[in-house]
Design a protein around this motif. Structure first.
Motif, PDB file in Angstrom:
ATOM      1  N   ASP A   1       0.802  -1.229   0.000  1.00  0.00           N
ATOM      2  CA  ASP A   1       0.000   0.000   0.000  1.00  0.00           C
ATOM      3  C   ASP A   1       0.832   1.274   0.000  1.00  0.00           C
ATOM      4  O   ASP A   1       0.288   2.374   0.075  1.00  0.00           O
ATOM      5  N   LEU A   2       2.166   1.150  -0.079  1.00  0.00           N
ATOM      6  CA  LEU A   2       3.061   2.301  -0.240  1.00  0.00           C
ATOM      7  C   LEU A   2       2.815   3.382   0.815  1.00  0.00           C
ATOM      8  O   LEU A   2       2.807   4.581   0.516  1.00  0.00           O
ATOM      9  N   SER A   3       2.635   2.937   2.072  1.00  0.00           N
ATOM     10  CA  SER A   3       2.372   3.878   3.163  1.00  0.00           C
ATOM     11  C   SER A   3       3.510   4.871   3.355  1.00  0.00           C
ATOM     12  O   SER A   3       3.294   6.007   3.779  1.00  0.00           O
ATOM     13  N   THR A   4       4.724   4.439   3.048  1.00  0.00           N
ATOM     14  CA  THR A   4       5.888   5.308   3.278  1.00  0.00           C
ATOM     15  C   THR A   4       6.239   6.152   2.062  1.00  0.00           C
ATOM     16  O   THR A   4       7.239   6.869   2.080  1.00  0.00           O
ATOM     17  N   GLY A   5       5.443   6.067   1.008  1.00  0.00           N
ATOM     18  CA  GLY A   5       5.692   6.874  -0.179  1.00  0.00           C
ATOM     19  C   GLY A   5       5.946   6.021  -1.410  1.00  0.00           C
ATOM     20  O   GLY A   5       6.096   4.794  -1.317  1.00  0.00           O
ATOM     21  N   ILE A   6       5.964   6.647  -2.565  1.00  0.00           N
ATOM     22  CA  ILE A   6       6.184   5.942  -3.836  1.00  0.00           C
ATOM     23  C   ILE A   6       7.678   5.931  -4.133  1.00  0.00           C
ATOM     24  O   ILE A   6       8.278   6.986  -4.349  1.00  0.00           O
TER      25      ILE A   6
ATOM     26  N   ILE B   1     -12.586   7.614  15.661  1.00  0.00           N
ATOM     27  CA  ILE B   1     -11.533   8.520  15.208  1.00  0.00           C
ATOM     28  C   ILE B   1     -10.355   7.667  14.769  1.00  0.00           C
ATOM     29  O   ILE B   1      -9.885   6.808  15.524  1.00  0.00           O
ATOM     30  N   LYS B   2      -9.908   7.864  13.546  1.00  0.00           N
ATOM     31  CA  LYS B   2      -8.815   7.036  13.029  1.00  0.00           C
ATOM     32  C   LYS B   2      -7.970   7.826  12.046  1.00  0.00           C
ATOM     33  O   LYS B   2      -8.412   8.835  11.481  1.00  0.00           O
ATOM     34  N   ALA B   3      -6.755   7.351  11.860  1.00  0.00           N
ATOM     35  CA  ALA B   3      -5.853   7.972  10.899  1.00  0.00           C
ATOM     36  C   ALA B   3      -6.533   8.063   9.545  1.00  0.00           C
ATOM     37  O   ALA B   3      -7.227   7.124   9.122  1.00  0.00           O
ATOM     38  N   ASP B   4      -6.355   9.185   8.866  1.00  0.00           N
ATOM     39  CA  ASP B   4      -7.024   9.402   7.584  1.00  0.00           C
ATOM     40  C   ASP B   4      -6.361   8.617   6.456  1.00  0.00           C
ATOM     41  O   ASP B   4      -6.800   8.684   5.316  1.00  0.00           O
ATOM     42  N   ALA B   5      -5.314   7.884   6.764  1.00  0.00           N
ATOM     43  CA  ALA B   5      -4.655   7.021   5.787  1.00  0.00           C
ATOM     44  C   ALA B   5      -4.066   5.837   6.530  1.00  0.00           C
ATOM     45  O   ALA B   5      -3.654   5.959   7.689  1.00  0.00           O
ATOM     46  N   GLY B   6      -4.045   4.663   5.872  1.00  0.00           N
ATOM     47  CA  GLY B   6      -3.397   3.510   6.490  1.00  0.00           C
ATOM     48  C   GLY B   6      -4.342   2.355   6.757  1.00  0.00           C
ATOM     49  O   GLY B   6      -5.558   2.489   6.674  1.00  0.00           O
ATOM     50  N   THR B   7      -3.744   1.223   7.098  1.00  0.00           N
ATOM     51  CA  THR B   7      -4.492  -0.019   7.281  1.00  0.00           C
ATOM     52  C   THR B   7      -4.062  -0.707   8.569  1.00  0.00           C
ATOM     53  O   THR B   7      -3.405  -0.122   9.410  1.00  0.00           O
ATOM     54  N   TYR B   8      -4.452  -1.970   8.689  1.00  0.00           N
ATOM     55  CA  TYR B   8      -4.071  -2.834   9.812  1.00  0.00           C
ATOM     56  C   TYR B   8      -4.687  -2.398  11.144  1.00  0.00           C
ATOM     57  O   TYR B   8      -4.216  -2.757  12.206  1.00  0.00           O
ATOM     58  N   GLY B   9      -5.746  -1.582  11.097  1.00  0.00           N
ATOM     59  CA  GLY B   9      -6.459  -1.217  12.304  1.00  0.00           C
ATOM     60  C   GLY B   9      -5.659  -0.392  13.287  1.00  0.00           C
ATOM     61  O   GLY B   9      -5.988  -0.351  14.476  1.00  0.00           O
ATOM     62  N   MET B  10      -4.616   0.296  12.823  1.00  0.00           N
ATOM     63  CA  MET B  10      -3.772   1.082  13.711  1.00  0.00           C
ATOM     64  C   MET B  10      -4.287   2.516  13.808  1.00  0.00           C
ATOM     65  O   MET B  10      -4.899   3.041  12.886  1.00  0.00           O
ATOM     66  N   ALA B  11      -4.010   3.164  14.960  1.00  0.00           N
ATOM     67  CA  ALA B  11      -4.434   4.547  15.217  1.00  0.00           C
ATOM     68  C   ALA B  11      -5.943   4.682  15.059  1.00  0.00           C
ATOM     69  O   ALA B  11      -6.444   5.494  14.274  1.00  0.00           O
ATOM     70  N   VAL B  12      -6.679   3.870  15.825  1.00  0.00           N
ATOM     71  CA  VAL B  12      -8.142   3.868  15.800  1.00  0.00           C
ATOM     72  C   VAL B  12      -8.648   3.893  17.236  1.00  0.00           C
ATOM     73  O   VAL B  12      -8.136   3.165  18.085  1.00  0.00           O
ATOM     74  N   MET B  13      -9.652   4.722  17.507  1.00  0.00           N
ATOM     75  CA  MET B  13     -10.251   4.708  18.840  1.00  0.00           C
ATOM     76  C   MET B  13     -11.742   5.034  18.760  1.00  0.00           C
ATOM     77  O   MET B  13     -12.202   5.745  17.863  1.00  0.00           O
ATOM     78  N   THR B  14     -12.489   4.488  19.719  1.00  0.00           N
ATOM     79  CA  THR B  14     -13.914   4.754  19.859  1.00  0.00           C
ATOM     80  C   THR B  14     -14.116   5.896  20.847  1.00  0.00           C
ATOM     81  O   THR B  14     -13.501   5.919  21.912  1.00  0.00           O
ATOM     82  N   VAL B  15     -14.977   6.848  20.492  1.00  0.00           N
ATOM     83  CA  VAL B  15     -15.290   7.975  21.371  1.00  0.00           C
ATOM     84  C   VAL B  15     -16.810   8.096  21.496  1.00  0.00           C
ATOM     85  O   VAL B  15     -17.511   8.197  20.489  1.00  0.00           O
TER      86      VAL B  15
ATOM     87  N   SER C   1       0.898   5.276  12.670  1.00  0.00           N
ATOM     88  CA  SER C   1       0.186   4.218  11.959  1.00  0.00           C
ATOM     89  C   SER C   1       1.185   3.188  11.454  1.00  0.00           C
ATOM     90  O   SER C   1       2.304   3.092  11.970  1.00  0.00           O
ATOM     91  N   LYS C   2       0.834   2.452  10.432  1.00  0.00           N
ATOM     92  CA  LYS C   2       1.690   1.400   9.890  1.00  0.00           C
ATOM     93  C   LYS C   2       3.085   1.920   9.538  1.00  0.00           C
ATOM     94  O   LYS C   2       3.233   3.044   9.061  1.00  0.00           O
ATOM     95  N   SER C   3       4.099   1.109   9.817  1.00  0.00           N
ATOM     96  CA  SER C   3       5.503   1.440   9.538  1.00  0.00           C
ATOM     97  C   SER C   3       5.978   2.659  10.299  1.00  0.00           C
ATOM     98  O   SER C   3       6.940   3.312   9.903  1.00  0.00           O
ATOM     99  N   GLY C   4       5.290   2.976  11.415  1.00  0.00           N
ATOM    100  CA  GLY C   4       5.698   4.104  12.238  1.00  0.00           C
ATOM    101  C   GLY C   4       5.424   5.459  11.621  1.00  0.00           C
ATOM    102  O   GLY C   4       5.975   6.479  12.073  1.00  0.00           O
ATOM    103  N   GLN C   5       4.571   5.499  10.580  1.00  0.00           N
ATOM    104  CA  GLN C   5       4.264   6.768   9.935  1.00  0.00           C
ATOM    105  C   GLN C   5       3.487   7.680  10.890  1.00  0.00           C
ATOM    106  O   GLN C   5       2.508   7.242  11.505  1.00  0.00           O
TER     107      GLN C   5
END
Length: 430
Positions: free
Chosen positions: A181-186, A284-298, A318-322
């Motif tokens: 998914d090229l989370s760290t850039g192209i 509330i979750k990261a506006d980019a990324g996968t694997y369920g990281m940086a997600v919380m219920t409010v 988020s993924k890869s420490g982004q």
């Protein structure tokens, strides 16, 4: 034995199913109009090569909560239905490159998650059985070996570039399929290639935003809702988004509190309109990324100001420490589906090759609640077999019948894929 016994569906454990039954019944009543509409839409906006859609079914609402254009998890599909994936994959890839025979599959760079490599093994099986000659090509700079749980060994050979084409050793593909998914850039090696790169690198998470996708989805669902005469809210989550967020420095917190307060109020208005007694919540979750990281219920905006350091740290990357600089504040959709074998909370994930639904699975979690993210450690997967590819419901059966419930899932997943198709079209405007 009934079809519902052969293909198990979770139970809806809620009394608030009447609106959903109305939605499902309307989907059955309008099947011809729906299928004709989709056919016309795919002509205007050809589908991306593949994707997966996370759904939530609250009994009063059936809506997507995420859409991934670089899906993992093919190993969790029902193997008995691989023929659907094989034929759909062949058609989807040939639509992208009609003369394609040789293909390079580029996986993620992480090497420790063996479940991910089971996914790659399944993808290789689908692609080779579909008639393509396939090689794995790695974005890592050194040769790497992966030993699967079965003992099988993958050799990840770095791709090389020859002018405006990439190759794996001497193998020069006609088309390149990204499962990264090229989370760290192209990377430079993938830029300005002569070979088709699908999905396009510009749709990776370094540039694509969930808020962007859900705006396209809102437009698609509004049009579709008019077609079948329903409130689009039944199939579309409300959302807002914040930029310039820094959880550790508490920058952007006022925006986040304001948007959360507003969205909770908007959800409550819809609940009041339909006499729904549940308590609204947002994700509330990261506006980019996968694997369920940086997600919380409010459930109350006051919770944001009281986040402790551990919670802020979890939301800051988020993924890869982004680093997370933007978040989407999305209407929380309850899941009132439970997997009967364990009574655990469940949600469907639907897979598509191009415009064709090919199956999916239920994500099941025994330790998470009905208003929480299920894409976390401890989740399990139950394969979901889409009867007759999900396009032929049984109008004589109850809306909850397996074939009809799966048809409803497939319709909503295709709406999300159509939204992604419009994203893709926008990216490639002259």
């Amino acid at each position: 034995m009934s079809i519902n016994q052969i293909y198990q569906t979770p139970h809806l454990t809620t009394a608030s199913v009447a609106p959903l039954h109305l939605l499902e019944q309307q989907l059955l009543n309008k099947e011809k109009e729906i299928e004709d509409w989709f056919t016309a839409q795919w002509q205007l906006s050809p589908a991306p090569v593949y994707g997966s859609v996370d759904l939530r079914n609250s009994g009063f609402k059936l809506a997507p909560i995420d859409m991934n254009l670089f899906p993992a998890g093919f190993n969790n599909l029902n193997p008995e239905f691989f023929p659907l994936s094989i034929e759909a994959a062949r058609l989807a890839i040939l639509q992208q490159q009609p003369q394609a025979k040789k293909l390079v599959l580029i996986p993620e760079n992480h090497t420790r998650n063996l479940h991910y490599w089971d996914n790659i093994k399944t993808l290789l099986h689908i692609l080779t059985t579909a008639g393509f000659t396939v090689r794995l090509g790695s974005l890592l700079t050194e040769l790497t070996t992966i030993t699967l749980t079965t003992g099988e060994i993958f050799k990840l050979i770095p791709v090389t570039r020859q002018q405006n084409k990439i190759a794996v050793n001497e193998f020069v593909p006609d088309i390149i399929l990204l499962n990264n998914d090229l989370s760290t850039g192209i990377p430079d090696i993938l830029q300005n290639l002569q070979q088709p790169l699908v999905p396009p690198a510009e749709l990776g998470w370094s540039q694509r935003l969930k808020s962007g996708h859900f705006q396209y989805y809102a437009d698609v669902s509004d049009t579709f809702a008019k077609l079948i005469n329903i409130d689009p809210w039944f199939i579309s989550p409300l959302f807002l988004h914040c930029g310039e967020i820094d959880f550790m420095q508490r920058a952007g917190e006022d925006c986040l509190i304001h948007h959360t307060t507003q969205l909770l109020a908007d959800i409550q208005k819809k609940y009041d309109e339909y006499q729904i007694t549940c308590k609204p919540f947002v994700i509330i979750k990261a506006d980019a990324g996968t694997y369920g990281m940086a997600v919380m219920t409010v459930r109350d905006a006051k919770e944001i100001a009281s986040l402790n350091r551990r919670e802020r740290t979890r939301m800051s990357k988020s993924k890869s420490g982004q680093p997370v600089h933007r978040v989407i504040v999305q209407e929380g959709v309850y899941t009132f589906e439970t997997w009967s074998a364990t009574n655990a909370v469940a949600e469907p994930v639907v897979y598509l090759w191009g415009q064709r639904v090919v199956g999916g699975f239920y994500r099941v979690h025994k330790e998470r609640g009905i208003d929480e993210n299920l894409n976390t450690p401890g989740m399990q997967f139950e394969p979901l077999a889409f009867v007759k590819t999900c396009h032929q419901p049984d109008k004589q059966a109850h809306p909850e019948a397996c074939q009809n419930r799966f048809y409803a899932y497939g319709v909503i997943a295709r709406l999300s894929m159509l939204a992604a198709a419009r994203e893709l079209l926008e990216q490639h405007k002259p």
